[in-house]
Design a protein around this motif. Structure first.
Motif, PDB file in Angstrom:
ATOM      1  N   GLU A 299       1.443 -12.019 -36.790  1.00  0.00           N
ATOM      2  CA  GLU A 299       2.447 -12.333 -35.773  1.00  0.00           C
ATOM      3  C   GLU A 299       1.909 -13.445 -34.882  1.00  0.00           C
ATOM      4  OE1 GLU A 299       4.673 -10.069 -32.075  1.00  0.00           O
ATOM      5  OE2 GLU A 299       3.808  -8.858 -33.662  1.00  0.00           O
ATOM      6  N   ARG A 300       2.817 -14.219 -34.337  1.00  0.00           N
ATOM      7  CA  ARG A 300       2.428 -15.251 -33.375  1.00  0.00           C
ATOM      8  C   ARG A 300       3.213 -15.016 -32.096  1.00  0.00           C
ATOM      9  NH1 ARG A 300      -1.177 -19.041 -32.563  1.00  0.00           N
ATOM     10  NH2 ARG A 300      -0.564 -20.822 -31.334  1.00  0.00           N
ATOM     11  N   SER A 301       2.508 -14.799 -31.004  1.00  0.00           N
ATOM     12  CA  SER A 301       3.188 -14.646 -29.726  1.00  0.00           C
ATOM     13  C   SER A 301       3.483 -16.039 -29.183  1.00  0.00           C
ATOM     14  CB  SER A 301       2.333 -13.856 -28.730  1.00  0.00           C
ATOM     15  OG  SER A 301       1.189 -14.596 -28.384  1.00  0.00           O
ATOM     16  N   ILE A 302       4.568 -16.156 -28.461  1.00  0.00           N
ATOM     17  CA  ILE A 302       4.935 -17.449 -27.899  1.00  0.00           C
ATOM     18  C   ILE A 302       4.425 -17.553 -26.466  1.00  0.00           C
ATOM     19  CG2 ILE A 302       6.961 -17.715 -29.367  1.00  0.00           C
ATOM     20  CD1 ILE A 302       8.659 -16.889 -26.906  1.00  0.00           C
ATOM     21  N   GLU A 303       4.246 -18.771 -26.023  1.00  0.00           N
ATOM     22  CA  GLU A 303       3.873 -19.002 -24.631  1.00  0.00           C
ATOM     23  C   GLU A 303       5.030 -18.556 -23.750  1.00  0.00           C
ATOM     24  OE1 GLU A 303       1.512 -22.589 -23.262  1.00  0.00           O
ATOM     25  OE2 GLU A 303       3.556 -23.073 -22.620  1.00  0.00           O
ATOM     26  N   SER A 304       4.702 -17.848 -22.687  1.00  0.00           N
ATOM     27  CA  SER A 304       5.776 -17.346 -21.823  1.00  0.00           C
ATOM     28  C   SER A 304       5.324 -17.315 -20.373  1.00  0.00           C
ATOM     29  CB  SER A 304       6.190 -15.942 -22.260  1.00  0.00           C
ATOM     30  OG  SER A 304       5.098 -15.041 -22.144  1.00  0.00           O
ATOM     31  N   GLY A 305       6.286 -17.420 -19.503  1.00  0.00           N
ATOM     32  CA  GLY A 305       6.054 -17.278 -18.075  1.00  0.00           C
ATOM     33  C   GLY A 305       7.085 -16.318 -17.529  1.00  0.00           C
TER      34      GLY A 305
END
Length: 144
Positions: free
Chosen positions: A103-109
């Motif tokens: 899995e690849r987590s996405i950049e998030s704010g």
């Protein structure tokens, strides 16, 4: 102290504990600092423990950076302090025990409203909820 700054510090330290638990797989500190009614806390614990069970781990670039944080005194007739904490999660891969990316987590704010209360043993996390920028602005204007 039992003031907005103490509440803010407790919430920030808790988020650091959550990040560390994602690295180590040890959720005991999350459990000791939160109440058993905290849905956010229980979700973090469950996800970390499930990843441990499946042998899934995060790549080295996975980080949770704490941005601006602000504590607020309880509203009238309320024992709970509230804290707004801005968080930034990095993009990162999750790997299985064979070293394959699963899995690849996405950049998030995002911003969390963290509800805390002072107990005889220290600050306790009651709940944490994601809030929009507009909701955070409303909270700031109502409680400042």
């Amino acid at each position: 102290g039992v003031d907005p700054e103490g509440a803010r510090q407790a919430a920030v330290e808790f988020m650091e504990v959550v990040e560390e638990a994602w690295w180590t797989g040890d959720t005991s500190e999350i459990q000791s600092r939160s109440e058993n009614t905290c849905a956010y806390c229980l979700t973090q614990i469950a996800e970390i423990e499930e990843n441990n069970r499946l042998g899934i781990y995060a790549s080295e670039e996975m980080t949770l950076t704490i941005g601006h944080s602000e504590g607020f005194a309880p509203m009238l007739d309320n024992e709970f302090h509230s804290v707004l904490v801005e968080l930034f999660g990095s993009e990162a891969d999750l790997y299985n025990s064979a070293g394959e990316a699963v899995e690849r987590s996405i950049e998030s704010g995002f911003t969390l409203l963290v509800v805390v209360r002072k107990t005889h043993s220290g600050w306790s996390i009651v709940q944490a909820l994601g809030v929009s920028a507009d909701e955070a602005a409303t909270i700031r204007s109502e409680r400042s």
